[in-house]
Design a protein around this motif. Structure first.
Motif, short mmCIF file in Angstrom:
data_model
loop_
_atom_site.label_atom_id
_atom_site.label_comp_id
_atom_site.label_asym_id
_atom_site.label_seq_id
_atom_site.Cartn_x
_atom_site.Cartn_y
_atom_site.Cartn_z
N HIS A 1 0.85 -1.20 0.00
CA HIS A 1 0.00 0.00 0.00
C HIS A 1 0.89 1.25 0.00
O HIS A 1 1.75 1.41 0.86
CB HIS A 1 -0.87 -0.05 1.25
CG HIS A 1 -1.90 1.02 1.36
ND1 HIS A 1 -3.15 0.92 0.78
CD2 HIS A 1 -1.88 2.22 2.00
CE1 HIS A 1 -3.86 2.00 1.06
NE2 HIS A 1 -3.12 2.81 1.80
N ASP B 1 0.78 5.37 0.06
CA ASP B 1 -0.05 6.55 0.34
C ASP B 1 0.54 7.78 -0.32
O ASP B 1 1.64 8.23 0.03
CB ASP B 1 -0.10 6.79 1.86
CG ASP B 1 -0.92 5.74 2.57
OD1 ASP B 1 -2.04 5.47 2.13
OD2 ASP B 1 -0.44 5.19 3.58
N MET C 1 -4.29 10.52 -1.95
CA MET C 1 -4.92 11.53 -1.08
C MET C 1 -4.48 12.88 -1.62
O MET C 1 -3.68 13.60 -1.00
CB MET C 1 -4.48 11.31 0.37
CG MET C 1 -5.21 10.15 1.03
SD MET C 1 -4.35 9.50 2.48
CE MET C 1 -3.19 8.42 1.66
N HIS D 1 -2.93 4.58 -3.02
CA HIS D 1 -4.02 5.33 -2.38
C HIS D 1 -3.72 6.82 -2.55
O HIS D 1 -2.83 7.35 -1.89
CB HIS D 1 -4.09 4.91 -0.90
CG HIS D 1 -5.08 5.66 -0.08
ND1 HIS D 1 -5.08 5.60 1.30
CD2 HIS D 1 -6.11 6.47 -0.42
CE1 HIS D 1 -6.07 6.36 1.77
NE2 HIS D 1 -6.70 6.90 0.74
N ASP E 1 -8.47 0.72 6.12
CA ASP E 1 -7.19 1.45 6.14
C ASP E 1 -7.12 2.41 7.32
O ASP E 1 -7.85 3.39 7.39
CB ASP E 1 -7.05 2.22 4.82
CG ASP E 1 -5.68 2.89 4.68
OD1 ASP E 1 -4.78 2.56 5.46
OD2 ASP E 1 -5.54 3.74 3.78
ZN ZN Z 1 -3.79 4.55 2.80
#
Ligand code: ZN
Ligand code: DX5
Length: 237
Positions: free
Chosen positions: A33, A35, A68, A66, A175
């Protein structure tokens, strides 16, 4: 329900040793994963497509990116081409959710939406038919090492019900704040994937921490299957 997947989040890895740390934990991971934070959508900045590309070059484990960030339409191609195998973003950060989802899929990347705690789960409904997975945030996005908000776990069932009412199935990832002590709560909530960051990368022995979580997930998945097929010892088949 299939095997529950483990997605270690590198957010709290030692970035001076990133390659070595990924190599240490990868045999316990189903996904890595990553971020991506832009300092605007969330109050933190992490890394961009070059790091995704670098991670891709050193591991066979599929990458779970992911986003953001604001403006996913501008970045979706870049992150997909950098090596994402699945990618999620936050609908409130995006003017054209549908086209971003379609772009990811057209590039062969699984597409998901991430749900921050303050966004009602029904906001995902119009997109469910396009989603390969949903990320339920169990912390406010921005930082690793926060405490899991248990109230968010009900959203796993809620999103799955919304999907099944439409004749769809959607994979759900949890998450934020997951660790061995609360892993059971996440599993009982019915999630398909757990992201685990600081609980692995802040451990003295990161491989052992990842292995422990893997063992719990595999045990849980095996029991689920036994129950499903009526093979629990002593049960009537
Ligand atoms: Zn995340
Ligand atoms: C939070 C990130 C999470 C984070 C998880 O904004 O999206 O993926 O890395 O880290 P832990 O497990 O430490 O909460």
């Amino acid at each position: 329900m299939g095997k529950v997947k483990l997605a270690p989040s590198i957010l709290n890895a030692d970035f001076s040793q990133l390659g070595a740390q990924i190599r240490e934990i990868q045999k316990y991971a189903d996904l890595i994963h990553l971020d991506i934070m832009d300092g605007n959508f969330v109050p933190n900045i992490t890394f961009g497509p070059l790091v995704v590309e670098a991670v891709k070059s050193i591991t066979e484990v599929p990458l779970d990116v992911h986003l953001m960030i604001y403006n996913p339409p501008e970045w979706i191609d870049t992150f997909c081409n950098a090596g994402a195998d699945r990618i999620s973003f936050h609908p409130q950060a995006c003017s054209d959710v549908e086209s971003v989802l379609r772009t990811a899929k057209s590039l062969g990347v699984a597409a998901g939406l991430a749900l921050s705690p303050e966004i009602p789960h029904f906001e995902l409904k119009p997109y469910l038919h396009l989603l390969d997975f949903v990320v339920i945030m169990t912390v406010y996005p921005g930082f690793g090492g926060q405490k899991l908000i248990p109230e968010m776990l009900n959203r796993v069932g809620a999103v799955k019900r919304d999907a099944s009412e439409l004749g769809l199935e959607v994979e759900v990832e949890i998450d934020g704040g997951v660790k061995t002590e609360n892993l059971n709560l996440a599993l009982e909530a019915g999630c398909d994937t757990v992201v685990v960051g600081s609980s692995i990368f802040h451990s003295e022995d990161i491989a052992e921490a990842a292995r422990e979580i893997r063992v719990i997930l595999d045990k849980y998945s095996a029991n689920q299957n036994r129950t499903l097929f009526g093979e629990v010892p002593g049960s009537v088949v």
